[in-house]
Design a protein around this motif. Structure first.
Motif, PDB file in Angstrom:
ATOM      1  N   SER A  61       0.619  -1.397   0.004  1.00  0.00           N
ATOM      2  CA  SER A  61      -0.072  -0.005  -0.124  1.00  0.00           C
ATOM      3  C   SER A  61       0.899   1.206   0.029  1.00  0.00           C
ATOM      4  CB  SER A  61      -1.011  -0.050   1.337  1.00  0.00           C
ATOM      5  OG  SER A  61      -0.164  -0.111   2.387  1.00  0.00           O
ATOM      6  N   PHE A  62       0.441   2.299  -0.575  1.00  0.00           N
ATOM      7  CA  PHE A  62       1.140   3.502  -0.799  1.00  0.00           C
ATOM      8  C   PHE A  62       1.154   4.209   0.460  1.00  0.00           C
ATOM      9  CE2 PHE A  62       2.022   7.686  -2.574  1.00  0.00           C
ATOM     10  CZ  PHE A  62       3.085   7.532  -3.309  1.00  0.00           C
ATOM     11  N   HIS A  63       2.156   4.153   1.497  1.00  0.00           N
ATOM     12  CA  HIS A  63       2.419   4.849   2.710  1.00  0.00           C
ATOM     13  C   HIS A  63       3.731   4.960   2.946  1.00  0.00           C
ATOM     14  CE1 HIS A  63       2.324   0.650   4.358  1.00  0.00           C
ATOM     15  NE2 HIS A  63       2.368   1.137   5.529  1.00  0.00           N
ATOM     16  N   PHE A  64       4.084   5.523   3.985  1.00  0.00           N
ATOM     17  CA  PHE A  64       5.438   5.664   4.482  1.00  0.00           C
ATOM     18  C   PHE A  64       5.850   4.668   5.718  1.00  0.00           C
ATOM     19  CE2 PHE A  64       8.629   8.478   6.911  1.00  0.00           C
ATOM     20  CZ  PHE A  64       9.663   8.050   5.987  1.00  0.00           C
ATOM     21  N   PHE A  65       6.725   3.889   5.657  1.00  0.00           N
ATOM     22  CA  PHE A  65       7.231   2.942   6.692  1.00  0.00           C
ATOM     23  C   PHE A  65       8.059   3.859   7.797  1.00  0.00           C
ATOM     24  CE2 PHE A  65       6.290  -0.062   3.202  1.00  0.00           C
ATOM     25  CZ  PHE A  65       5.244  -1.032   4.034  1.00  0.00           C
ATOM     26  N   GLY A  66       9.144   4.505   7.153  1.00  0.00           N
ATOM     27  CA  GLY A  66       9.904   5.143   7.989  1.00  0.00           C
ATOM     28  C   GLY A  66      11.165   4.597   8.805  1.00  0.00           C
ATOM     29  N   ALA A  67      11.267   3.404   8.773  1.00  0.00           N
ATOM     30  CA  ALA A  67      12.193   2.394   9.541  1.00  0.00           C
ATOM     31  C   ALA A  67      13.468   2.886   8.921  1.00  0.00           C
ATOM     32  CB  ALA A  67      12.216   0.946   9.145  1.00  0.00           C
ATOM     33  N   SER A  68      14.190   3.009   7.719  1.00  0.00           N
ATOM     34  CA  SER A  68      15.390   3.571   7.375  1.00  0.00           C
ATOM     35  C   SER A  68      15.602   5.075   7.960  1.00  0.00           C
ATOM     36  CB  SER A  68      15.448   3.573   5.729  1.00  0.00           C
ATOM     37  OG  SER A  68      16.635   3.938   5.455  1.00  0.00           O
ATOM     38  N   PHE A 144      15.251   3.070  -0.129  1.00  0.00           N
ATOM     39  CA  PHE A 144      14.588   2.074  -1.431  1.00  0.00           C
ATOM     40  C   PHE A 144      15.116   0.579  -1.354  1.00  0.00           C
ATOM     41  CE2 PHE A 144      15.689   0.310  -5.548  1.00  0.00           C
ATOM     42  CZ  PHE A 144      14.391   0.500  -5.998  1.00  0.00           C
ATOM     43  N   VAL A 145      16.634   0.598  -0.893  1.00  0.00           N
ATOM     44  CA  VAL A 145      16.988  -0.842  -1.054  1.00  0.00           C
ATOM     45  C   VAL A 145      16.491  -1.653   0.315  1.00  0.00           C
ATOM     46  CG1 VAL A 145      18.912  -2.273  -0.528  1.00  0.00           C
ATOM     47  CG2 VAL A 145      19.307  -0.278  -1.870  1.00  0.00           C
ATOM     48  N   SER A 146      16.133  -1.177   1.339  1.00  0.00           N
ATOM     49  CA  SER A 146      15.444  -1.964   2.448  1.00  0.00           C
ATOM     50  C   SER A 146      14.070  -2.094   2.174  1.00  0.00           C
ATOM     51  CB  SER A 146      15.786  -1.144   3.735  1.00  0.00           C
ATOM     52  OG  SER A 146      15.044   0.178   3.629  1.00  0.00           O
ATOM     53  N   THR A 147      13.369  -1.286   1.720  1.00  0.00           N
ATOM     54  CA  THR A 147      11.928  -1.500   1.384  1.00  0.00           C
ATOM     55  C   THR A 147      11.915  -2.520   0.352  1.00  0.00           C
ATOM     56  OG1 THR A 147      11.246   0.812   1.856  1.00  0.00           O
ATOM     57  CG2 THR A 147       9.704  -0.319   0.580  1.00  0.00           C
ATOM     58  N   PHE A 148      12.633  -2.371  -0.862  1.00  0.00           N
ATOM     59  CA  PHE A 148      12.523  -3.391  -1.879  1.00  0.00           C
ATOM     60  C   PHE A 148      12.940  -5.044  -1.755  1.00  0.00           C
ATOM     61  CE2 PHE A 148      14.006  -5.416  -6.075  1.00  0.00           C
ATOM     62  CZ  PHE A 148      12.771  -5.049  -6.743  1.00  0.00           C
ATOM     63  N   ALA A 149      13.981  -4.999  -0.500  1.00  0.00           N
ATOM     64  CA  ALA A 149      14.440  -6.317  -0.286  1.00  0.00           C
ATOM     65  C   ALA A 149      13.521  -6.777   0.660  1.00  0.00           C
ATOM     66  CB  ALA A 149      15.948  -6.105   0.475  1.00  0.00           C
ATOM     67  N   THR A 150      12.909  -5.955   1.500  1.00  0.00           N
ATOM     68  CA  THR A 150      11.828  -6.577   2.282  1.00  0.00           C
ATOM     69  C   THR A 150      10.811  -6.912   1.729  1.00  0.00           C
ATOM     70  OG1 THR A 150      12.882  -5.012   4.176  1.00  0.00           O
ATOM     71  CG2 THR A 150      10.597  -6.006   4.503  1.00  0.00           C
TER      72      THR A 150
END
Length: 215
Positions: A61-68, A144-150
């Motif tokens: 879903s189009f939202h912000f996770f913010g972990a990184s 970008f990398v952390s979201t895509f890899a997750t």
């Protein structure tokens, strides 16, 4: 029960590891509270992508996770400690389900935070010490990398364990949606990190003025 025990153990380890870090600085207390409330809100204000599962918080879903971004601001251990509280407020506070809260915390908080931390260390070690590189690497690239890899990991788990509640079973739809989500996460993280470096550089633990401004 395994989800709850794992999440609790990681949270307690985060508290222990960050006991002498930025979490103990009174001057940042209001910042922590603001981050928790804003991220908890962001996790629940979402525009769902096609074929996503709207009944589950772990979906494309189009939202912000913010972990990184939290890792860039406060370091890994402080970030996962704060993210546990975000999960309690933003997930348990809405669903009242501890298993779902723990699963969300582990899969879309701890894992991307860990990957983002690895990307940031690689950027610091391999790339020149310039402010632009810091924003690009710790802001955009790490997010970008952390979201895509997750996302790829979640899809792999879905296929291996037949966890259909994680989202869609359409590989192409998942991949394209994940690209959109990752670009959005990277863009927002990079933009917010750049703003904070300009106006509140003391909030960014990965920023060292003598190293980046004199390069």
């Amino acid at each position: 029960m395994a989800w709850i025990l794992s999440a609790t153990a990681i949270f307690l380890l985060g508290v222990y590891k960050s006991r002498n870090g930025v979490l103990m600085q009174p001057r940042l207390r209001n910042i922590f509270i603001s981050c928790i409330l804003l991220l908890a809100l962001a996790w629940n204000v979402r525009a769902h992508l096609p074929n996503s599962n709207i009944d589950n918080l772990i979906d494309l879903s189009f939202h912000f996770f913010g972990a990184s971004l939290l890792v860039a601001l406060f370091g890994f251990w402080s970030a996962i400690t704060l993210l546990f509280i975000v999960a309690l407020v933003g997930v348990f506070g809405i669903s009242g389900d501890l298993v779902e809260t723990s699963r969300h915390y582990l899969l879309v908080s701890v894992i991307p935070a860990l990957i983002a931390c690895g990307v940031m260390k690689a950027v610091q070690r391999l790339l020149p010490k310039h402010l632009f590189i810091l924003i690009l690497g710790n802001g955009y690239l790490a997010a970008f990398v952390s979201t895509f890899a997750t996302g790829l990991l979640i899809y792999g788990l879905q296929q291996y364990f037949q966890m259909t509640s994680f989202g869609t079973s359409d590989p192409l739809g998942w991949f394209l949606g994940l690209l959109v989500l990752s670009f959005m996460e990277g863009s927002l993280s990079g933009m917010l990190l750049a703003i904070l470096l300009v106006y509140r550089p003391q909030w960014v633990s990965t920023y060292q003025e003598e190293r980046y401004m004199n390069a």
